[in-house]
Scaffold this motif. Structure first.
Motif, short mmCIF file in Angstrom:
data_model
loop_
_atom_site.label_atom_id
_atom_site.label_comp_id
_atom_site.label_asym_id
_atom_site.label_seq_id
_atom_site.Cartn_x
_atom_site.Cartn_y
_atom_site.Cartn_z
N UNK A 144 27.14 85.93 -62.14
CA UNK A 144 26.55 86.18 -60.83
C UNK A 144 25.10 86.60 -60.96
N UNK A 145 24.25 86.06 -60.10
CA UNK A 145 22.83 86.41 -60.18
C UNK A 145 22.31 86.97 -58.85
N UNK A 146 23.22 87.53 -58.03
CA UNK A 146 22.77 88.19 -56.81
C UNK A 146 23.15 87.42 -55.56
N UNK A 147 23.12 88.10 -54.43
CA UNK A 147 23.54 87.50 -53.17
C UNK A 147 24.97 87.92 -52.86
N UNK A 148 25.30 87.92 -51.56
CA UNK A 148 26.61 88.41 -51.13
C UNK A 148 27.75 87.64 -51.77
N UNK A 149 27.59 86.32 -51.98
CA UNK A 149 28.69 85.50 -52.50
C UNK A 149 29.07 85.90 -53.92
N UNK A 150 28.18 86.57 -54.62
CA UNK A 150 28.50 86.99 -55.99
C UNK A 150 29.64 87.99 -56.03
N UNK A 151 29.75 88.83 -55.00
CA UNK A 151 30.73 89.91 -55.07
C UNK A 151 32.18 89.40 -55.14
N UNK A 152 32.64 88.58 -54.19
CA UNK A 152 34.05 88.18 -54.28
C UNK A 152 34.37 87.37 -55.53
N UNK A 153 33.42 86.55 -56.02
CA UNK A 153 33.69 85.73 -57.20
C UNK A 153 33.79 86.58 -58.45
N UNK A 154 32.82 87.48 -58.66
CA UNK A 154 32.84 88.34 -59.86
C UNK A 154 34.03 89.28 -59.81
N UNK A 155 34.30 89.85 -58.65
CA UNK A 155 35.42 90.79 -58.53
C UNK A 155 36.75 90.09 -58.82
N UNK A 156 36.94 88.90 -58.26
CA UNK A 156 38.19 88.17 -58.49
C UNK A 156 38.34 87.77 -59.95
N UNK A 157 37.23 87.33 -60.56
CA UNK A 157 37.28 86.94 -61.98
C UNK A 157 37.60 88.14 -62.86
N UNK A 158 36.97 89.28 -62.57
CA UNK A 158 37.21 90.49 -63.37
C UNK A 158 38.68 90.91 -63.25
N UNK A 159 39.24 90.82 -62.04
CA UNK A 159 40.64 91.20 -61.84
C UNK A 159 41.58 90.31 -62.64
N UNK A 160 41.15 89.07 -62.91
CA UNK A 160 41.99 88.14 -63.66
C UNK A 160 41.68 88.13 -65.15
N UNK A 180 14.85 83.95 -55.85
CA UNK A 180 14.90 84.87 -56.98
C UNK A 180 16.30 85.08 -57.52
N UNK A 181 17.32 84.82 -56.69
CA UNK A 181 18.70 84.89 -57.16
C UNK A 181 19.16 83.55 -57.73
N UNK A 182 18.68 82.46 -57.15
CA UNK A 182 19.17 81.13 -57.53
C UNK A 182 18.52 80.64 -58.82
N UNK A 183 17.21 80.84 -58.97
CA UNK A 183 16.49 80.26 -60.11
C UNK A 183 17.00 80.72 -61.47
N UNK A 184 17.33 82.02 -61.68
CA UNK A 184 17.88 82.40 -62.99
C UNK A 184 19.18 81.66 -63.32
N UNK A 185 20.02 81.44 -62.31
CA UNK A 185 21.27 80.71 -62.54
C UNK A 185 20.99 79.26 -62.90
N UNK A 186 20.04 78.64 -62.23
CA UNK A 186 19.69 77.26 -62.56
C UNK A 186 19.12 77.16 -63.97
N UNK A 187 18.29 78.13 -64.35
CA UNK A 187 17.71 78.10 -65.69
C UNK A 187 18.79 78.24 -66.76
N UNK A 188 19.73 79.15 -66.55
CA UNK A 188 20.80 79.35 -67.53
C UNK A 188 21.73 78.14 -67.58
N UNK A 189 22.05 77.57 -66.43
CA UNK A 189 22.91 76.38 -66.41
C UNK A 189 22.27 75.24 -67.20
#
Length: 373
Positions: A102-118, A12-21
């Motif tokens: 990000x579409x959910x899951x623990x790995x979304x947090x560090x990536x979105x946070x780091x991108x937002x900070x930059x 449920x977290x992966x499929x929306x990202x695949x569809x958008x990609x």
């Protein structure tokens, strides 16, 4: 354009990202895409199977148990917690994305946070009716929060960031009408089709209930029934029925499958679905407008499946039964009540369809493209 998608944990977290990609590459063929997820989740398999490059960030949750094994796990998670931001920043330096989604899951947090900070544009998509922990933590930092249902907006502290986009559903779910799907399956003689499934592995409790359901169902044969038992549930339910003297080879109206590989066709043909209340299932039901009886899994974080099912039930689109209250007899009773009341079923279908967003992929695409302007 360069885009990082970060997701994981569940389909449920992966499929929306695949569809958008897929849609971005269709509209803008020169786009470079990178997926980032956890090393231990199902995302690597799903993403690499779809043909996209994948990079892993070591990230994991915390368990409440104080057993030695769980304490060791939590120490590893704590180590990952401090290590993940550095890995995320390294990936951003290497890939230089224009957008991070990000579409959910623990790995979304560090990536979105780091991108937002930059100062890199960021968007998150939440498939469930209520925000998960990762979404809650990222709400102050993400530029846009995309949700599946209008009812979700009230769960956020920054409603001005919220865009109701729906959750994407594969195009093959819409390839046929219900009547055409029934013809293809050879079930167009006028009897309704009931579809039941409880996950790819198959919930032990629910498959035992379905054994009771089928034992009684075959005595009347009032409807077609396809049950997806899952890899664990399939041998169990076959054994139980055999012990009860139910010869499935003679049951022309009931079919038990280990997996339902043609889910798009079967769900399109179904008149009623018995299922859990995961985000992907809800997006498919609402997109197709199929009535449902939902038994949410009690074994999920934040009890989000019950909250998903409650939204549908409150709108008159589904009946919800808690697992501890459910039984094969109760499921069969509810099934017969709905099938024998065409007006109620049509009303459930209309309410379910009203919650759906058939053009979810397009809405999400337009939302994230606006960030780049």
């Amino acid at each position: 354009m360069r885009v990082i998608f970060t997701c994981g944990g569940t389909a449920g977290h992966v499929n929306p990202a695949l569809a958008l990609a897929g849609l971005i590459l269709e509209r803008q063929p020169g786009t470079q895409v990178l997926f980032v997820g956890a090393n231990r989740g199902m995302e690597r398999r799903l993403i690499e199977k779809a043909g996209y490059p994948f990079r892993a960030i070591e990230v994991s949750g915390f368990h409440r148990s104080l057993s030695p094994k769980q304490l060791a796990y939590n120490l590893m998670s704590l180590h990952n917690y401090f290590k993940a931001p550095h890995e995320a920043k390294k990936l951003l330096r290497e890939f230089q994305p224009d957008l991070v989604v990000g579409t959910g899951g623990y790995a979304s947090y560090p990536m979105i946070r780091a991108a937002a900070d930059q100062g890199i544009p960021t968007a998150i998509h939440e498939s469930n009716a209520i925000p998960g922990l990762t979404t809650k933590l990222l709400e102050p930092y993400a530029d846009v929060i995309m949700v599946g249902l209008e009812d979700c907006r009230s769960s956020y502290h920054h409603p001005e960031k919220v865009h109701v986009t729906g959750t994407p559903v594969r195009g093959d779910f819409f390839a046929l009408t219900r009547e055409q799907a029934k013809v293809r399956m050879g079930m167009d003689e006028g009897k309704p089709l009931v579809l039941s499934f409880w996950g790819s592995l198959g919930a032990k409790v629910m498959n035992r209930q379905m054994a009771d359901f089928i034992t009684e169902e075959v005595k009347a044969s009032k409807f077609h029934h396809i049950h997806g038992a899952g890899s664990y549930g399939y041998p169990m339910i076959q054994r139980i029925l055999q012990e009860r003297g139910v010869d499935m080879e003679r049951q022309l109206m009931v079919e038990i499958r280990e997996y339902i590989y043609d889910m798009a066709l079967v769900m399109r043909a179904a008149d009623l679905v018995l299922c859990r209340a995961g985000a992907s299932t809800i997006s498919e039901l609402t997109a197709l407008g199929v009535a449902a009886i939902m038994v949410p899994s009690p074994n999920v974080a934040n009890n989000h499946q019950e909250k998903n099912a409650r939204v549908l039930a409150d709108h008159g689109a589904a009946r919800m039964i808690r697992e501890e209250e459910s039984s094969g007899a109760l499921l069969l009773q509810n099934t017969m009540e709905i099938l024998q009341n065409p007006a109620e079923r049509r009303g459930m279908e209309e309410h379910m369809a009203a919650l759906g967003v058939p053009d979810a992929s397009e809405r999400i695409y337009q939302t994230v493209m606006e960030l780049l302007k």
